[in-house]
Design an enzyme around this catalytic site. Structure first.
Site, short mmCIF file in Angstrom:
data_model
loop_
_atom_site.label_atom_id
_atom_site.label_comp_id
_atom_site.label_asym_id
_atom_site.label_seq_id
_atom_site.Cartn_x
_atom_site.Cartn_y
_atom_site.Cartn_z
N GLU A 196 13.58 2.46 13.69
CA GLU A 196 12.65 3.52 13.30
C GLU A 196 11.46 3.50 14.24
OE1 GLU A 196 11.13 2.70 9.37
OE2 GLU A 196 10.75 0.59 9.82
N LYS A 252 6.51 -1.93 1.74
CA LYS A 252 5.35 -1.32 2.42
C LYS A 252 4.18 -2.29 2.36
CE LYS A 252 3.36 3.27 3.12
NZ LYS A 252 3.87 3.40 4.50
N TYR A 312 0.82 -1.20 0.00
CA TYR A 312 0.00 0.00 0.00
C TYR A 312 0.86 1.25 0.00
CZ TYR A 312 1.06 1.02 4.91
OH TYR A 312 1.72 1.36 6.08
N LEU A 362 11.58 1.18 6.61
CA LEU A 362 10.93 1.68 5.41
C LEU A 362 11.56 3.02 5.05
CD1 LEU A 362 8.55 1.32 3.38
CD2 LEU A 362 7.28 2.90 4.87
#
Length: 277
Positions: free
Chosen positions: A177, A145, A31, A201
């Site tokens: 992250e 993702k 997505y 990501l």
């Protein structure tokens, strides 16, 4: 509200998803969330490139080119008259009986896109936020993702239950992250952030921050930060499509920069606003 479903625009009440869709049963898809400012997409090219890459990495064959998808998303924006907000887009491997193996070529991927509310987190951007440190237990392909976000969801919820805005994840001694953001530490005027590899990501806003640093003489080093070194940071901040640039003023009970946003973070906020404008 108009929904884009497999190349056709439909009203929300006309859209249904099959319970045998592999996205529903396996999380078998990818997505994007694309920010909209003043009636236009922000960083559409980068979002589309990442969407195409993510689909390729999990071996979903897109039925449309990036240019065709972009044209459809532009039409979706026009039909819904979105001025400020975001558009969510996802693709799944398709509808078929529940088996782990990929279906045959007769099963076509399912793609859907629709506008979602998204407003600037002004209070957090001004005052700063608290993070909650916790172990990163996600899979090893965070660069994709993927729809598989259970690890991120659990981390975000634990952060909330600990009075924090966001989770700060670490693998062993190294910070990776946030649950839905990229993390940066500042020491002696130098910005540090995790390298763009499989463990994080590569956020679109992250890409833009790197670009802003290069253009404006700010030093950014893609280097892992150790959890033990968090106490030595002069500043910290996070970025994401929906958060933009937000100062971090506390990590659990540890204050960062005395509990106030720092000058490097403020400068990046200013530069990012200029980029949006």
């Amino acid at each position: 509200m108009y929904i884009l479903l497999n190349g056709k625009f439909k009203q929300k009440n006309e859209v249904s998803i099959d319970f045998e869709d592999r996205g529903y049963q396996f999380g078998d898809g990818v997505y994007e969330v694309i920010r909209v400012y003043n009636g236009s997409y922000f960083a559409m090219k980068e979002h589309m490139e990442r969407f195409v890459r993510s689909a390729k990495e999990i071996k979903i064959v897109l039925q449309n080119t990036a240019e065709e998808l972009t044209a459809m998303l532009n039409e979706l924006l026009r039909k819904n008259q979105v001025q400020d907000g975001a558009v969510y887009m996802q693709i799944t491997r398709g509808v078929t009986g529940r088996k782990h193996l990929f279906p045959g070529q007769d099963v076509k991927p399912q793609i859907v896109a629709y506008p979602i509310p998204c407003s600037k987190p002004a209070a957090e951007q001004e005052k700063g936020i608290k993070l909650h440190l916790m172990e990163d237990v996600r899979w090893l392909r965070c660069d994709i993702k993927s729809l598989n976000l259970l690890g991120n969801v659990l981390a975000k919820q634990e952060a909330f239950e600990n009075g924090a805005y966001e989770a700060l994840l670490h693998r062993g001694e190294h910070i990776t992250e946030g649950s839905s953001s990229n993390f940066y530490g500042v020491r002696n005027g130098v910005i540090y952030t995790h390298p763009a590899n499989n463990l994080i990501l590569n956020g679109i806003t992250r890409m833009k921050v790197v670009e802003l640093c290069e253009k404006n003489g700010l030093t950014l080093i893609e280097e892992m930060i150790k959890a033990d070194d968090l106490v030595n940071l002069d500043e910290a901040f996070i970025t994401s499509t929906t958060s933009e640039v937000i100062p971090v003023i506390e990590i659990d009970s540890m204050k960062v920069n005395g509990g106030v946003p720092g000058p490097v973070t403020r400068e990046l906020q200013r530069l990012f606003e200029e980029m949006i404008d």
